[in-house]
Design a protein around this motif. Sequence first.
Motif, mmCIF file in Angstrom:
data_model
loop_
_atom_site.group_PDB
_atom_site.id
_atom_site.type_symbol
_atom_site.label_atom_id
_atom_site.label_comp_id
_atom_site.label_asym_id
_atom_site.label_seq_id
_atom_site.Cartn_x
_atom_site.Cartn_y
_atom_site.Cartn_z
ATOM 1 N N LYS A 48 0.844 -1.188 0.000
ATOM 2 C CA LYS A 48 0.000 0.000 0.000
ATOM 3 C C LYS A 48 0.884 1.244 0.000
ATOM 4 C CE LYS A 48 -3.887 2.226 2.219
ATOM 5 N NZ LYS A 48 -4.758 2.304 3.388
ATOM 6 N N SER A 51 0.476 4.993 3.138
ATOM 7 C CA SER A 51 -0.271 4.353 4.221
ATOM 8 C C SER A 51 0.037 5.074 5.530
ATOM 9 C CB SER A 51 0.134 2.880 4.322
ATOM 10 O OG SER A 51 -0.691 2.195 5.248
ATOM 11 N N TRP A 73 4.447 0.636 2.245
ATOM 12 C CA TRP A 73 4.069 -0.288 3.313
ATOM 13 C C TRP A 73 3.880 -1.687 2.734
ATOM 14 C CZ3 TRP A 73 4.212 -2.175 7.784
ATOM 15 C CH2 TRP A 73 3.186 -2.891 8.391
ATOM 16 N N HIS A 83 8.918 -1.051 5.623
ATOM 17 C CA HIS A 83 8.460 0.282 5.219
ATOM 18 C C HIS A 83 9.586 1.307 5.325
ATOM 19 C CE1 HIS A 83 8.203 1.801 9.385
ATOM 20 N NE2 HIS A 83 7.626 0.651 9.697
#
Length: 129
Positions: A48, A51, A73, A83
């Motif tokens: 994602k 995020s 992420w 991350h």
Amino acid sequence: TYVEVDLTNQYMYLFVDGEIVTHNHIVTGKPSTGSATPQGVYSIAYKKSPSILRGPKDPETGEYEWESPVDYWMPFNGAIGLHDATWQAAFGGRRYLTYGSHGCVNLPYSTAKIVYNNVSAGTPVICHY
């Protein structure tokens, strides 16, 4: 293609088709708070970008204990993932003992971007000492 996280040496490698695409120093979970990054073999659940990572919610206030926006992420073990961590002033060495995460693998921004662009859901993540 897989990600290798060397918890002892605080170093991460990304292999694509058997070749190292990127590698760098990292900061993993802080053992003294019970947040050491667990060793094991996992796989990326999803990706994602961007995020917001959130800590536990305070039942009285409804507020999260902490929130950290990230651009890349990649969770691999529940709420533990890879991350970018722009708040880290440095990576590697024994930094995780003092400035370690809640269990995640903190990466320099440029490394996180390369990893993000080369992994997908299902990519193995190997965390070892």
